[in-house]
Design a protein around this motif. Sequence first.
Motif, PDB file in Angstrom:
ATOM      1  N   ALA A  32       0.823  -1.089  -0.210  1.00 53.63           N
ATOM      2  CA  ALA A  32      -0.055  -0.073   0.030  1.00 53.63           C
ATOM      3  C   ALA A  32       0.812   1.357  -0.094  1.00 53.63           C
ATOM      4  O   ALA A  32       0.582   2.265  -0.801  1.00 53.63           O
ATOM      5  CB  ALA A  32      -0.850   0.028   1.192  1.00 53.63           C
ATOM      6  N   LYS A  33       1.841   1.302   0.710  1.00 56.26           N
ATOM      7  CA  LYS A  33       2.774   2.459   0.959  1.00 56.26           C
ATOM      8  C   LYS A  33       3.782   2.625  -0.557  1.00 56.26           C
ATOM      9  O   LYS A  33       4.077   3.559  -0.710  1.00 56.26           O
ATOM     10  CB  LYS A  33       3.685   2.457   2.201  1.00 56.26           C
ATOM     11  CG  LYS A  33       4.622   3.685   2.487  1.00 56.26           C
ATOM     12  CD  LYS A  33       5.179   3.711   3.562  1.00 56.26           C
ATOM     13  CE  LYS A  33       6.170   5.051   3.671  1.00 56.26           C
ATOM     14  NZ  LYS A  33       6.969   5.238   4.927  1.00 56.26           N
ATOM     15  N   ALA A  34       4.243   1.515  -0.835  1.00 55.02           N
ATOM     16  CA  ALA A  34       5.016   1.763  -2.068  1.00 55.02           C
ATOM     17  C   ALA A  34       5.003   0.640  -3.029  1.00 55.02           C
ATOM     18  O   ALA A  34       5.134  -0.721  -2.460  1.00 55.02           O
ATOM     19  CB  ALA A  34       6.621   1.421  -1.361  1.00 55.02           C
TER      20      ALA A  34
ATOM     21  N   ILE B 153      19.457   2.269  -3.508  1.00 51.51           N
ATOM     22  CA  ILE B 153      20.674   3.532  -3.351  1.00 51.51           C
ATOM     23  C   ILE B 153      21.589   2.921  -2.571  1.00 51.51           C
ATOM     24  O   ILE B 153      22.928   3.250  -2.969  1.00 51.51           O
ATOM     25  CB  ILE B 153      19.876   4.774  -2.850  1.00 51.51           C
ATOM     26  CG1 ILE B 153      18.810   5.110  -3.691  1.00 51.51           C
ATOM     27  CG2 ILE B 153      21.070   5.795  -2.539  1.00 51.51           C
ATOM     28  CD1 ILE B 153      17.897   6.286  -2.906  1.00 51.51           C
ATOM     29  N   LYS B 154      21.575   2.378  -1.482  1.00 48.74           N
ATOM     30  CA  LYS B 154      22.701   1.822  -0.719  1.00 48.74           C
ATOM     31  C   LYS B 154      23.575   0.785  -1.590  1.00 48.74           C
ATOM     32  O   LYS B 154      24.923   0.634  -1.433  1.00 48.74           O
ATOM     33  CB  LYS B 154      22.285   1.260   0.612  1.00 48.74           C
ATOM     34  CG  LYS B 154      21.375   2.312   1.502  1.00 48.74           C
ATOM     35  CD  LYS B 154      20.724   1.693   2.570  1.00 48.74           C
ATOM     36  CE  LYS B 154      19.761   2.606   3.149  1.00 48.74           C
ATOM     37  NZ  LYS B 154      18.656   2.065   4.084  1.00 48.74           N
ATOM     38  N   GLU B 155      22.980  -0.028  -2.259  1.00 49.47           N
ATOM     39  CA  GLU B 155      23.577  -1.083  -2.934  1.00 49.47           C
ATOM     40  C   GLU B 155      24.484  -0.286  -4.106  1.00 49.47           C
ATOM     41  O   GLU B 155      25.549  -0.860  -4.301  1.00 49.47           O
ATOM     42  CB  GLU B 155      22.809  -2.166  -3.574  1.00 49.47           C
ATOM     43  CG  GLU B 155      23.235  -3.142  -4.328  1.00 49.47           C
ATOM     44  CD  GLU B 155      22.194  -4.087  -5.012  1.00 49.47           C
ATOM     45  OE1 GLU B 155      22.487  -5.370  -4.700  1.00 49.47           O
ATOM     46  OE2 GLU B 155      21.040  -3.901  -5.674  1.00 49.47           O
TER      47      GLU B 155
ATOM     48  N   PRO C 285      13.270  10.783  -9.496  1.00 49.55           N
ATOM     49  CA  PRO C 285      13.992  11.637  -8.632  1.00 49.55           C
ATOM     50  C   PRO C 285      15.455  11.608  -8.603  1.00 49.55           C
ATOM     51  O   PRO C 285      16.390  12.075  -7.814  1.00 49.55           O
ATOM     52  CB  PRO C 285      13.441  11.442  -7.358  1.00 49.55           C
ATOM     53  CG  PRO C 285      13.092  10.024  -7.059  1.00 49.55           C
ATOM     54  CD  PRO C 285      12.673   9.762  -8.667  1.00 49.55           C
ATOM     55  N   GLU C 286      16.358  10.712  -9.479  1.00 47.82           N
ATOM     56  CA  GLU C 286      17.434  10.296  -9.482  1.00 47.82           C
ATOM     57  C   GLU C 286      18.250  11.584  -9.500  1.00 47.82           C
ATOM     58  O   GLU C 286      19.263  11.476  -9.030  1.00 47.82           O
ATOM     59  CB  GLU C 286      18.010   9.486 -10.863  1.00 47.82           C
ATOM     60  CG  GLU C 286      17.330   7.887 -10.800  1.00 47.82           C
ATOM     61  CD  GLU C 286      15.850   7.961 -11.611  1.00 47.82           C
ATOM     62  OE1 GLU C 286      15.327   8.829 -11.510  1.00 47.82           O
ATOM     63  OE2 GLU C 286      15.367   6.810 -11.669  1.00 47.82           O
ATOM     64  N   ILE C 287      18.052  12.507 -10.136  1.00 48.47           N
ATOM     65  CA  ILE C 287      18.888  13.808 -10.294  1.00 48.47           C
ATOM     66  C   ILE C 287      19.204  14.164  -8.974  1.00 48.47           C
ATOM     67  O   ILE C 287      20.109  14.778  -8.517  1.00 48.47           O
ATOM     68  CB  ILE C 287      18.180  14.791 -11.296  1.00 48.47           C
ATOM     69  CG1 ILE C 287      19.119  16.091 -11.497  1.00 48.47           C
ATOM     70  CG2 ILE C 287      17.038  15.369 -10.441  1.00 48.47           C
ATOM     71  CD1 ILE C 287      19.319  16.031 -12.761  1.00 48.47           C
TER      72      ILE C 287
HETATM   73  N1  CAA Z   1      16.921   2.422  -1.744  1.00 46.40           N
HETATM   74  C1  CAA Z   1      17.315   1.780  -0.723  1.00 46.40           C
HETATM   75  N2  CAA Z   1      16.564   1.936   0.337  1.00 46.40           N
HETATM   76  C2  CAA Z   1      15.440   2.798   0.405  1.00 46.40           C
HETATM   77  C3  CAA Z   1      15.074   3.238  -0.816  1.00 46.40           C
HETATM   78  C4  CAA Z   1      15.845   3.208  -1.927  1.00 46.40           C
HETATM   79  N3  CAA Z   1      15.606   3.623  -3.338  1.00 46.40           N
HETATM   80  N4  CAA Z   1      13.941   3.972  -0.512  1.00 46.40           N
HETATM   81  C5  CAA Z   1      13.681   3.627   0.766  1.00 46.40           C
HETATM   82  N5  CAA Z   1      14.670   2.898   1.513  1.00 46.40           N
HETATM   83  C6  CAA Z   1      14.610   2.332   2.746  1.00 46.40           C
HETATM   84  C7  CAA Z   1      15.135   3.708   3.523  1.00 46.40           C
HETATM   85  O1  CAA Z   1      16.443   3.796   3.661  1.00 46.40           O
HETATM   86  C8  CAA Z   1      14.617   3.167   4.888  1.00 46.40           C
HETATM   87  O2  CAA Z   1      15.499   2.317   5.476  1.00 46.40           O
HETATM   88  P1  CAA Z   1      15.992   2.034   7.180  1.00 46.40           P
HETATM   89  O3  CAA Z   1      14.690   2.082   7.789  1.00 46.40           O
HETATM   90  O4  CAA Z   1      16.944   1.083   7.153  1.00 46.40           O
HETATM   91  O5  CAA Z   1      16.457   3.515   7.295  1.00 46.40           O
HETATM   92  C9  CAA Z   1      13.203   2.353   4.518  1.00 46.40           C
HETATM   93  O6  CAA Z   1      13.524   2.127   3.342  1.00 46.40           O
HETATM   94  C10 CAA Z   1      12.023   3.287   4.748  1.00 46.40           C
HETATM   95  O7  CAA Z   1      12.356   4.365   4.127  1.00 46.40           O
HETATM   96  P2  CAA Z   1      12.025   5.938   4.640  1.00 46.40           P
HETATM   97  O8  CAA Z   1      12.430   5.779   6.040  1.00 46.40           O
HETATM   98  O9  CAA Z   1      13.088   7.100   3.805  1.00 46.40           O
HETATM   99  O10 CAA Z   1      10.473   6.133   4.337  1.00 46.40           O
HETATM  100  P3  CAA Z   1       9.805   7.569   4.405  1.00 46.40           P
HETATM  101  O11 CAA Z   1       8.386   7.144   4.350  1.00 46.40           O
HETATM  102  O12 CAA Z   1      10.242   8.469   5.432  1.00 46.40           O
HETATM  103  O13 CAA Z   1      10.151   8.301   2.890  1.00 46.40           O
HETATM  104  C11 CAA Z   1      10.448   7.963   0.531  1.00 46.40           C
HETATM  105  C12 CAA Z   1       9.566   7.511   1.708  1.00 46.40           C
HETATM  106  C13 CAA Z   1       9.977   9.600   0.321  1.00 46.40           C
HETATM  107  C14 CAA Z   1       9.923   7.305  -0.729  1.00 46.40           C
HETATM  108  C15 CAA Z   1      11.932   7.735   0.731  1.00 46.40           C
HETATM  109  O14 CAA Z   1      12.399   6.523   1.298  1.00 46.40           O
HETATM  110  C16 CAA Z   1      12.799   8.153  -0.473  1.00 46.40           C
HETATM  111  O15 CAA Z   1      13.256   9.236  -0.785  1.00 46.40           O
HETATM  112  N6  CAA Z   1      13.365   7.195  -1.204  1.00 46.40           N
HETATM  113  C17 CAA Z   1      14.233   7.212  -2.168  1.00 46.40           C
HETATM  114  C18 CAA Z   1      13.481   7.633  -3.327  1.00 46.40           C
HETATM  115  C19 CAA Z   1      14.613   7.812  -4.748  1.00 46.40           C
HETATM  116  O16 CAA Z   1      15.361   8.416  -4.795  1.00 46.40           O
HETATM  117  N7  CAA Z   1      14.392   6.762  -5.550  1.00 46.40           N
HETATM  118  C20 CAA Z   1      15.377   6.787  -6.768  1.00 46.40           C
HETATM  119  C21 CAA Z   1      16.230   5.813  -6.661  1.00 46.40           C
HETATM  120  S1  CAA Z   1      17.499   5.845  -8.010  1.00 46.40           S
HETATM  121  C22 CAA Z   1      16.949   4.797  -9.053  1.00 46.40           C
HETATM  122  O17 CAA Z   1      15.847   4.400  -9.086  1.00 46.40           O
HETATM  123  C23 CAA Z   1      18.091   4.754 -10.169  1.00 46.40           C
HETATM  124  C24 CAA Z   1      17.263   4.251 -11.343  1.00 46.40           C
HETATM  125  O18 CAA Z   1      17.062   4.773 -12.400  1.00 46.40           O
HETATM  126  C25 CAA Z   1      16.945   2.821 -11.507  1.00 46.40           C
END
Ligand code: CAA
Length: 258
Positions: A59-61, A68-70, A131-133
């Motif tokens: 529901a949330k995602a 990102i960490k990987e 949001p990659e940028i």
């Molecule tokens: N990679 C790794 N871990 C992620 C993640 C991601 N993309 N998104 C969320 N998580 C993890 C968080 O690190 C967190 O882990 P911990 O509890 O261990 O700290 C857990 O999921 C829950 O996330 P939040 O605490 O951040 O949850 P929130 O409700 O406060 O925020 C969110 C939600 C706004 C979606 C926020 O998690 C966020 O901004 N995430 C990243 C979004 C993003 O930038 N996505 C693009 C990634 S790059 C990419 O996708 C490249 C490509 O083209 C393929």
Amino acid sequence: ATPYETVLVERTGRTALLTLNRPGALNALNLRVMEEVVAATEALDRDPEIGCIVITGSAKAFAAGADIKEMQPQGYMDMYLSDWFGAWDRLGQVRTPTVAAVSGYALGGGCELAMLCDILLAADTAVFGQPEIKLGVIPGIGGSQRLTRAVGKAKAMDLCLTGRTMDATEAERAGLVSRVVPADRLLVEALAVAETVAGMSKPVAMMAKEAVDRAFETTLAEGVRFERRLFHAVFATADQKEGMSAFAEKRPPTFTHR
Ligand code: CAA
């Protein structure tokens, strides 16, 4: 029992539901998730009993992006030699129709995964973006290409350059999603759409998908020629005879998927 750790696979009749299951990380798409989603989808694609595949998240995602960490410590050679994200292309090669049922975050790779599916349904809670940028990178699973084809240059540039997100209403208006439904109805609606598609002749549905997809790869004249060849080809199916006979006889068709 599903052999996967990060995806759940359930079958109901001719439809399959694939649920991303990495709740601790908002379904962030690490390499394991990629391998499992692709392997599970390809296995279902090979199964003649499956006529449509639904991919969903929580529901949330739907998925909050690639992990990102990987990615953080990787260098160019790591990315290049492993062909990082290359396996996702195989999802685009799947011939069975697919439906993305998106609730909550579909960011970065999550938005790209949804765009790799054929029909995109959104809950009213859905949030789309590239949001990659903001991380100092750009989309890597086709976002810059598929988003642009889906919504045009204006919004694609806006999203890719500012990293802002788009809610379900804007996404539908822009043509990214085909329908928006209340969040608590998302799965029911997605499975109903899948059941409808799976009830059609599978080879004919495969050809319809192939024809629409061709629109993104070719000129209008070539695309129309391609469609015409496939249109002629469906007359080699038993299902064309059945579909048209059923209409004439005022009864529902019974397709044999041949
Ligand atoms: N990679 C790794 N871990 C992620 C993640 C991601 N993309 N998104 C969320 N998580 C993890 C968080 O690190 C967190 O882990 P911990 O509890 O261990 O700290 C857990 O999921 C829950 O996330 P939040 O605490 O951040 O949850 P929130 O409700 O406060 O925020 C969110 C939600 C706004 C979606 C926020 O998690 C966020 O901004 N995430 C990243 C979004 C993003 O930038 N996505 C693009 C990634 S790059 C990419 O996708 C490249 C490509 O083209 C393929």
